[in-house]
Write a protein that holds these residues in place. Structure first.
Motif, short mmCIF file in Angstrom:
data_model
loop_
_atom_site.label_atom_id
_atom_site.label_comp_id
_atom_site.label_asym_id
_atom_site.label_seq_id
_atom_site.Cartn_x
_atom_site.Cartn_y
_atom_site.Cartn_z
N THR A 276 8.42 0.67 -0.01
CA THR A 276 7.43 -0.16 0.71
C THR A 276 8.09 -1.39 1.31
O THR A 276 7.54 -2.03 2.18
CB THR A 276 6.34 -0.62 -0.27
N TYR B 170 7.64 2.13 4.32
CA TYR B 170 6.41 2.92 4.55
C TYR B 170 5.24 2.28 3.81
O TYR B 170 5.36 1.92 2.63
CB TYR B 170 6.60 4.35 4.03
N ARG B 171 4.15 2.11 4.53
CA ARG B 171 2.92 1.62 3.89
C ARG B 171 1.73 2.30 4.54
O ARG B 171 1.78 2.66 5.71
CB ARG B 171 2.77 0.10 4.06
N ARG B 172 0.64 2.40 3.75
CA ARG B 172 -0.55 3.07 4.28
C ARG B 172 -1.31 2.08 5.15
O ARG B 172 -2.33 1.52 4.74
CB ARG B 172 -1.40 3.53 3.07
N GLN B 173 -0.78 1.79 6.34
CA GLN B 173 -1.37 0.78 7.24
C GLN B 173 -1.20 1.23 8.68
O GLN B 173 -0.22 1.87 9.01
CB GLN B 173 -0.63 -0.56 7.10
N GLN B 174 -2.15 0.83 9.54
CA GLN B 174 -2.02 1.17 10.96
C GLN B 174 -2.94 0.27 11.77
O GLN B 174 -4.15 0.36 11.67
CB GLN B 174 -2.42 2.64 11.16
N GLU C 257 0.86 -1.20 0.00
CA GLU C 257 0.00 0.00 0.00
C GLU C 257 0.89 1.24 0.00
O GLU C 257 1.31 1.73 1.03
CB GLU C 257 -0.93 -0.06 1.19
N HIS D 29 0.85 -3.31 12.62
CA HIS D 29 1.32 -2.54 11.45
C HIS D 29 1.40 -1.05 11.79
O HIS D 29 0.47 -0.50 12.40
CB HIS D 29 0.36 -2.71 10.27
N THR D 30 2.51 -0.42 11.37
CA THR D 30 2.63 1.03 11.50
C THR D 30 2.96 1.60 10.12
O THR D 30 3.47 0.87 9.26
CB THR D 30 3.76 1.40 12.49
N ALA D 31 2.67 2.88 9.91
CA ALA D 31 2.90 3.48 8.58
C ALA D 31 4.39 3.50 8.26
O ALA D 31 4.80 3.39 7.12
CB ALA D 31 2.31 4.88 8.53
N PHE E 182 2.93 4.85 -0.73
CA PHE E 182 2.87 6.31 -0.73
C PHE E 182 3.69 6.80 -1.93
O PHE E 182 4.87 6.47 -2.04
CB PHE E 182 3.52 6.89 0.53
#
Ligand code: FA5
Length: 340
Positions: free
Chosen positions: A169, A196-200, A150, A204-206, A152
């Motif tokens: 990623t 970095y991923r669009r997850q939280q 995911e 999971h952390t960004a 950025f």
């Protein structure tokens, strides 16, 4: 009256310089400078004088007052210096000491373990071209496999052949970069970096960290991969630890696996913490021939394996940690962080 003022000044200084305690000094201050003190008596008398005599008396009273104030201050300081003492046996005060962040500690430990078997630690960009993050890894533009990451994207102009800029990623962007750097195998790379991923959520952390291993040489097989996984498991989790691989799908490795380590609490038997006896830590596989070609390496001559795991993930599985939420690792809660 001028003479009387001079006498008062001399008398006050004599008494102040002989005073031996803070109480005595306070008493003298009241006697001379207090509301009903001797200075104020002269002030009242001065009201009866006229003209230049009055002005002169005022000046003289003021000077006397200042001299007495200064004498009191000097004597207080003398007294403080005489009575102050230093206890050289008292323990010193330690300034607050910080320590390395737990993830930095984990990265250092992981680095030492792999350096022990000949891996070289490298670092590649955190902002990288689409080419290194996806296309060179056998995931051409618009390939559905990309959806797993995911991503950025960076709002900047694209490179004519390497495409858009993205926040990395995964640390797999280092694979083709390392092949370009070394050119001729053997390669034994350890790439540790931020991803970095669009997850939280709790696992999971960004922003998180991965460590990527890449080994390329003639005659490299899955056995070498398995041996490396077991070596790491034993060094990081203790002599009982084991690894296992399960079939999976990554476009940049063939065959591909998911890698599990045995649970440190039950040694793979199954417990409340792990349920199945195993914990998944990341992916691995034999480097796909298309990836070797993208890095300028002849797949007819060389083979290799690669793996990529989450630093936070492997760290939170350590014996005694029981961390079921990785997000506090990136909070500013010192009470939590000081425990490590
Ligand atoms: C990959 O990223 C592959 N590049 C791994 C790989 C490398 C496969 C080389 C084959 C050869 P995956 O998306 O499963 O795989 O991520 C690997 C691990 O990174 C995960 O198992 C997890 O431990 C960690 N991870 C992924 N996303 C996050 C996140 N948002 N927060 C914390 N850890 C994460």
């Amino acid at each position: 009256m001028q003479e009387q003022i001079n006498n008062l000044k001399n008398e006050a200084i004599a008494l102040i310089t002989q005073a031996g305690s803070a109480n005595e000094l306070e008493e003298l201050r009241r006697t001379y400078l207090g509301r009903k003190g001797k200075i104020n008596e002269f002030v009242k008398l001065m009201a009866e004088a006229t003209g230049t005599e009055r002005a002169q008396l005022g000046k003289s009273i003021n000077e006397t007052k200042q001299v007495i104030v200064q004498a009191l201050t000097d004597q207080a300081e003398n007294y403080r210096q005489q009575t102050a003492w230093l206890d050289v046996t008292q323990p010193g005060k330690l300034p607050p000491m910080g320590h390395l962040h737990p993830i930095t500690q984990a990265i250092e430990e992981i680095t030492r373990i792999f350096e022990g078997i000949g891996f070289t630690r490298v670092r590649y960009p955190e902002i990288d071209y689409d080419w290194y993050v996806f296309t060179a890894l056998n995931m051409p533009p618009k390939h559905p496999a990309r959806d797993e990451w995911e991503t950025f994207f960076i709002d900047a102009s694209s490179h004519p052949s390497k495409g858009e800029l993205v926040l990395t990623t995964h640390t797999s962007n280092g694979q083709v970069r390392e092949m370009e750097r070394v050119k001729i195998p053997p390669i034994r790379m350890l790439n540790i970096g931020k991803c970095y991923r669009r997850q939280q959520d709790v696992t999971h952390t960004a922003m998180f960290h991965q460590f990527e291993g890449l080994v390329i040489d003639s005659g490299i097989t899955i056995q070498h991969l398995k041996g490396t996984l077991n070596y790491f498991a034993r060094k990081f989790y203790g002599p009982q630890a084991k690894s296992r691989i399960r079939p999976f799908m990554f476009k940049f490795t063939e065959p591909s696996f998911e890698v599990d380590f045995s649970c440190v609490h039950c040694n793979g038997e199954g417990c409340r913490f792990c349920k199945s006896g195993w914990h998944e830590v990341g992916g691995a596989g034999m480097v796909h021939p298309n990836v070797l070609k993208a890095g300028g390496i002849d797949p007819e001559k060389y083979t290799g394996f690669a793996f990529g795991w989450g630093v936070e993930r492997v760290y939170t599985l350590k014996p005694g940690l029981h961390l079921d939420d990785i997000r506090p690792l990136y909070s500013t809660n010192l009470e939590f962080l000081e425990q490590f």
